[in-house]
Scaffold this motif. Structure first.
Motif, PDB file in Angstrom:
ATOM      1  N   ASN A 229       0.855  -1.281  -0.054  1.00 32.96           N
ATOM      2  CA  ASN A 229      -0.025   0.046  -0.016  1.00 32.96           C
ATOM      3  C   ASN A 229       0.890   1.300   0.139  1.00 32.96           C
TER       4      ASN A 229
ATOM      5  N   TYR B 198      -0.483  -1.051  -8.136  1.00 35.87           N
ATOM      6  CA  TYR B 198      -1.703  -1.238  -7.752  1.00 35.87           C
ATOM      7  C   TYR B 198      -2.199  -2.453  -7.537  1.00 35.87           C
ATOM      8  N   THR B 199      -1.751  -3.374  -8.595  1.00 32.06           N
ATOM      9  CA  THR B 199      -2.031  -4.794  -8.632  1.00 32.06           C
ATOM     10  C   THR B 199      -1.245  -5.575  -7.581  1.00 32.06           C
TER      11      THR B 199
ATOM     12  N   TRP C  59      -0.485  -4.373  -4.519  1.00 30.83           N
ATOM     13  CA  TRP C  59      -1.149  -4.038  -3.393  1.00 30.83           C
ATOM     14  C   TRP C  59      -2.476  -4.830  -3.098  1.00 30.83           C
ATOM     15  N   GLN C  60      -3.214  -4.807  -4.209  1.00 26.24           N
ATOM     16  CA  GLN C  60      -4.497  -5.742  -3.980  1.00 26.24           C
ATOM     17  C   GLN C  60      -4.022  -7.237  -3.985  1.00 26.24           C
TER      18      GLN C  60
ATOM     19  N   GLN D 103      -3.103  -7.677  -0.274  1.00 26.56           N
ATOM     20  CA  GLN D 103      -4.507  -7.663   0.590  1.00 26.56           C
ATOM     21  C   GLN D 103      -5.054  -9.082   0.437  1.00 26.56           C
ATOM     22  N   TYR D 104      -5.478  -9.498  -0.596  1.00 22.65           N
ATOM     23  CA  TYR D 104      -5.830 -10.885  -0.734  1.00 22.65           C
ATOM     24  C   TYR D 104      -5.071 -11.744  -0.126  1.00 22.65           C
TER      25      TYR D 104
END
Length: 323
Positions: free
Chosen positions: A126, A150-151, A153-154, A157-158
């Motif tokens: 992030n 961004y990818t 970071w996502q 999170q998963y």
């Protein structure tokens, strides 16, 4: 009249009377006694376990009481199945204990550390994304770099969410369905063990009643198939007399009627009571039933039980009933 003539006349009358009485008795129908025999309840003791006779503890003529050991059968195959059943039971119990207890503390700690690691990775992703976004806004980096950040970071999170779910699952332990399945497997394994144990216990055959051994059919070392009798015994406390009665005489016998029967072998009489009359008749084979009226009569089995125990009574003894 001379005295000698009187005496001669009286003697003649006596002789004629005696002859007449003798002729009358000679042509008078003789009452024939009915003959029956003693029977008793017999037991053929066999085992559900096939194998080799290991020991026979009784001999012909021995008296036994209920639960006396009669013989034992050796079955290596059954002992092997017992070991298998015990192993399956122990394994199923261990699986049930594991399901009830849940994950070990080390596994819970490891899951927590994996979650914290994933959480730290998500926070770093992030922060990296925010920096790249700022640089993108200033026109320093290309959109491709911003999209990659961004990818990442996502994805981080998963990964964090998945690690946290694993951590929660380790804390909760096994699902209720898993515990129920483990309990069912343990119950099945216990039932299988009891089944094998029950069959194995049947290799040690004990007397079901008190009685006398009438025959020993197999000796130690001989093979015995399943259900084959090894020992026979008779219960003389459950004895009765049986008669074959022609149907024209059957009306003289009703259930509950008492008779005195003579037992020639014991030279004594005993009281017997009719307890059973067969509901089906058979054509006589024990003695002729022809009556001269162009038909054969049937015979019916009539059983009588002694009103009290008769000492020294044996199976096959004759009994006589005088009508």
């Amino acid at each position: 009249m001379p005295a000698n003539k009187v005496v001669a006349g009286v003697a003649a009358i006596v002789v004629i009377g005696a002859l007449g009485w003798g002729l009358l008795k000679a042509f008078e129908p003789q009452v024939q006694p009915l003959q029956g025999q003693i029977e008793a309840r017999e037991y053929n003791i066999s085992s559900k376990v096939p194998g080799r006779v290991e020991q026979v503890m009784v001999r012909k003529g021995d008296s036994v009481v209920a639960d006396d050991l009669l013989f034992s059968i050796d079955s290596p195959e059954l002992r092997a199945k017992l070991q298998q059943a015990q192993g399956g039971r122990d394994a199923a119990k261990a699986m049930l204990a594991e399901a009830d207890k849940g994950a070990r503390q080390q596994e819970i700690n490891a899951s927590k550390e994996q979650w914290l690691k994933a959480k730290a990775g998500a926070e770093l992703a992030n922060t990296t994304y925010q920096r790249v976004q700022n640089l993108f806004d200033e026109g320093v980096v290309a959109r491709q770099k911003r999209d990659e950040a961004y990818t990442q970071w996502q994805a981080a999170q998963y990964t964090e969410q998945a690690a946290y779910s694993m951590y929660e699952m380790a804390q909760e332990g096994a699902r209720e369905e898993t515990k129920a399945a483990a309990a069912g497997n343990a119950l099945m394994a216990e039932g299988a063990l009891k089944e094998v144990s029950s069959i194995l216990s049947d290799s040690q055959m004990r007397s079901p009643i008190a009685g006398e051994i009438t025959d020993v059919l197999l000796q130690p070392g001989e093979l015995v198939p399943q259900g084959f009798p090894v020992v026979s015994l008779v219960d003389m406390q459950d004895a009765w007399a049986i008669f074959q009665i022609r149907e024209d005489k059957l009306s003289e016998f009703t259930k509950g009627t008492s008779f005195k029967l003579y037992i020639p072998a014991l030279k004594r009489e005993a009281d017997f009571v009719v307890n059973h009359i067969s509901v089906m008749g058979d054509f006589a084979t024990w003695r002729s039933t022809e009556t001269g009226n162009d038909f054969d009569m049937r015979t019916f089995s009539v059983e009588m039980r002694p009103t009290a125990a008769v000492a020294d009574l044996r199976v096959g003894m004759s009994v006589l009933l005088t009508p």
